[in-house]
Design a protein around this motif. Structure first.
Motif, PDB file in Angstrom:
ATOM      1  N   LEU A  94       6.016  -1.237  -1.238  1.00 36.41           N
ATOM      2  CA  LEU A  94       5.689  -1.819   0.068  1.00 36.41           C
ATOM      3  C   LEU A  94       4.194  -2.082   0.191  1.00 36.41           C
ATOM      4  CD1 LEU A  94       8.031   0.311   2.353  1.00 36.41           C
ATOM      5  CD2 LEU A  94       8.212  -2.153   1.922  1.00 36.41           C
ATOM      6  N   LEU A  95       3.382  -1.194  -0.346  1.00 36.55           N
ATOM      7  CA  LEU A  95       1.934  -1.419  -0.324  1.00 36.55           C
ATOM      8  C   LEU A  95       1.547  -2.619  -1.183  1.00 36.55           C
ATOM      9  CD1 LEU A  95       0.577   2.235  -0.484  1.00 36.55           C
ATOM     10  CD2 LEU A  95       0.375   0.645   1.446  1.00 36.55           C
ATOM     11  N   ALA A  96       2.295  -2.850  -2.267  1.00 34.87           N
ATOM     12  CA  ALA A  96       2.031  -4.025  -3.097  1.00 34.87           C
ATOM     13  C   ALA A  96       2.286  -5.305  -2.317  1.00 34.87           C
ATOM     14  CB  ALA A  96       2.908  -3.978  -4.352  1.00 34.87           C
ATOM     15  N   ILE A 164      10.142  -1.770  11.262  1.00 36.04           N
ATOM     16  CA  ILE A 164       9.137  -0.757  11.597  1.00 36.04           C
ATOM     17  C   ILE A 164       7.895  -0.945  10.723  1.00 36.04           C
ATOM     18  CG2 ILE A 164       8.636   1.719  11.649  1.00 36.04           C
ATOM     19  CD1 ILE A 164      11.652   2.166  12.147  1.00 36.04           C
ATOM     20  N   VAL A 165       8.104  -1.180   9.433  1.00 38.43           N
ATOM     21  CA  VAL A 165       6.976  -1.414   8.524  1.00 38.43           C
ATOM     22  C   VAL A 165       6.175  -2.625   8.973  1.00 38.43           C
ATOM     23  CG1 VAL A 165       6.312  -2.003   6.162  1.00 38.43           C
ATOM     24  CG2 VAL A 165       8.130  -0.335   6.562  1.00 38.43           C
ATOM     25  N   GLU A 183      -9.328  -1.179   2.002  1.00 40.57           N
ATOM     26  CA  GLU A 183      -8.816   0.061   1.430  1.00 40.57           C
ATOM     27  C   GLU A 183      -8.582   1.120   2.497  1.00 40.57           C
ATOM     28  OE1 GLU A 183      -7.674   0.704  -1.571  1.00 40.57           O
ATOM     29  OE2 GLU A 183      -7.988  -1.444  -1.919  1.00 40.57           O
ATOM     30  N   ASN A 184      -9.459   1.178   3.503  1.00 41.95           N
ATOM     31  CA  ASN A 184      -9.244   2.113   4.605  1.00 41.95           C
ATOM     32  C   ASN A 184      -7.955   1.791   5.347  1.00 41.95           C
ATOM     33  OD1 ASN A 184     -12.780   2.090   5.266  1.00 41.95           O
ATOM     34  ND2 ASN A 184     -11.608   3.675   4.221  1.00 41.95           N
ATOM     35  N   ILE A 185      -7.740   0.514   5.589  1.00 42.40           N
ATOM     36  CA  ILE A 185      -6.538   0.088   6.295  1.00 42.40           C
ATOM     37  C   ILE A 185      -5.305   0.392   5.461  1.00 42.40           C
ATOM     38  CG2 ILE A 185      -5.311  -1.905   7.251  1.00 42.40           C
ATOM     39  CD1 ILE A 185      -8.088  -3.129   7.819  1.00 42.40           C
ATOM     40  N   LEU A 186      -5.379   0.100   4.158  1.00 45.81           N
ATOM     41  CA  LEU A 186      -4.250   0.392   3.272  1.00 45.81           C
ATOM     42  C   LEU A 186      -3.947   1.891   3.231  1.00 45.81           C
ATOM     43  CD1 LEU A 186      -4.677  -2.017   0.231  1.00 45.81           C
ATOM     44  CD2 LEU A 186      -2.623  -1.764   1.652  1.00 45.81           C
ATOM     45  N   ARG A 191      -0.198   6.271   4.579  1.00 48.83           N
ATOM     46  CA  ARG A 191       0.193   7.535   5.214  1.00 48.83           C
ATOM     47  C   ARG A 191       1.394   7.334   6.138  1.00 48.83           C
ATOM     48  NH1 ARG A 191      -5.495   8.453   5.064  1.00 48.83           N
ATOM     49  NH2 ARG A 191      -5.802   7.386   7.044  1.00 48.83           N
ATOM     50  N   GLN A 192       1.391   6.241   6.889  1.00 49.43           N
ATOM     51  CA  GLN A 192       2.504   5.990   7.797  1.00 49.43           C
ATOM     52  C   GLN A 192       3.784   5.657   7.040  1.00 49.43           C
ATOM     53  OE1 GLN A 192       1.448   3.749  11.537  1.00 49.43           O
ATOM     54  NE2 GLN A 192      -0.484   3.419  10.446  1.00 49.43           N
ATOM     55  N   LEU A 193       3.649   4.879   5.975  1.00 50.90           N
ATOM     56  CA  LEU A 193       4.833   4.533   5.182  1.00 50.90           C
ATOM     57  C   LEU A 193       5.410   5.759   4.493  1.00 50.90           C
ATOM     58  CD1 LEU A 193       3.902   1.129   3.494  1.00 50.90           C
ATOM     59  CD2 LEU A 193       5.126   1.557   5.633  1.00 50.90           C
ATOM     60  N   THR A 194       4.536   6.643   4.010  1.00 50.20           N
ATOM     61  CA  THR A 194       5.001   7.857   3.353  1.00 50.20           C
ATOM     62  C   THR A 194       5.838   8.702   4.311  1.00 50.20           C
ATOM     63  OG1 THR A 194       3.081   7.894   1.872  1.00 50.20           O
ATOM     64  CG2 THR A 194       4.277   9.958   2.163  1.00 50.20           C
ATOM     65  N   ALA A 195       5.368   8.841   5.547  1.00 51.16           N
ATOM     66  CA  ALA A 195       6.115   9.602   6.548  1.00 51.16           C
ATOM     67  C   ALA A 195       7.423   8.909   6.898  1.00 51.16           C
ATOM     68  CB  ALA A 195       5.261   9.788   7.803  1.00 51.16           C
TER      69      ALA A 195
END
Length: 213
Positions: A94-96, A164-165, A183-186, A191-195
């Motif tokens: 998802l981060l990609a 939600i994502v 990078e800060n935003i990512l 952190r939110q996606l991990t939760a």
């Protein structure tokens, strides 16, 4: 027998040529100074057309920005989709997808915020606005397919999670201060996606489509 594609007439070619000049001129001026500090008259002059002709293609600066940015966002989505295809971890995949979109949005911060505002509050009957909404919908579809593949949840649940994502990503881009880099935003998004992904049934070791009793 294969049909020969119709060759665009002179009128269509002229129209497309003007559109290309408008997009190039608006894109250059918006990138240099930001959408708020550029007038439609300046865009028309840079594109070597009259203000009335510009109005035929876009009635407001917001519509001009949508016209310029839509193609960039579509390319960013494709880049993210390609990058995610070979990844098996849901958060990493998802981060990609999110990374190129965030970069596209943050190339000029105020332009990015204005684009998101126009997407939400623009005229739904305006073609460039409709295109922006279509890109947003396709982004959710790509994310849903990625979640279903990597997190092992059924498509219906994956679609809800993708929505939600999408909201997480939208808020991260819309509310982040200028001094925060990509990078800060990512990292915040990660952190939110991990939760979020950790709360899915499959990630808790439960069958997809079920919850703990």
């Amino acid at each position: 027998m294969t049909a020969t594609p119709a060759v665009p007439g002179r009128r269509e070619r002229n129209k497309q040529e003007k559109l290309d000049r408008i997009i190039a001129a608006a894109g250059r001026l918006f990138a240099e100074r930001g959408v708020d500090d550029v007038t439609t008259q300046e865009v028309a002059a840079a594109a070597d057309i009259g203000a009335g002709t510009l109005f035929f293609y876009a009635r407001t600066k917001g519509e001009l920005l949508l016209m310029v940015q839509n193609a960039l966002y579509a390319d960013a989505l494709q880049d993210g989709r390609d990058a995610a295809e070979t990844l098996d971890d849901p958060v990493t995949a998802l981060l990609a997808i999110a990374g190129p979109i965030i970069h596209c949005n943050r190339t000029q911060v105020e332009n990015g915020r204005t684009y998101l505002r126009e997407m939400v509050f623009g005229d739904p009957a305006e073609p460039h606005h409709a295109t922006a909404l279509d890109i947003a919908a396709r982004t959710e579809e790509v994310m849903a397919a990625t979640i279903a593949r990597t997190a092992g949840v059924v498509p219906e649940e994956a679609a809800v999670l993708a929505h939600i994502v999408s909201a997480i990503l939208f808020l991260a881009m819309a509310t982040s201060a200028d001094e925060r880099d990509n990078e800060n935003i990512l990292d915040d998004v990660r952190r939110q996606l991990t939760a979020l992904i950790a709360s899915t049934p499959d990630q808790r070791g439960l069958p997809s489509g079920h919850s703990r009793s």
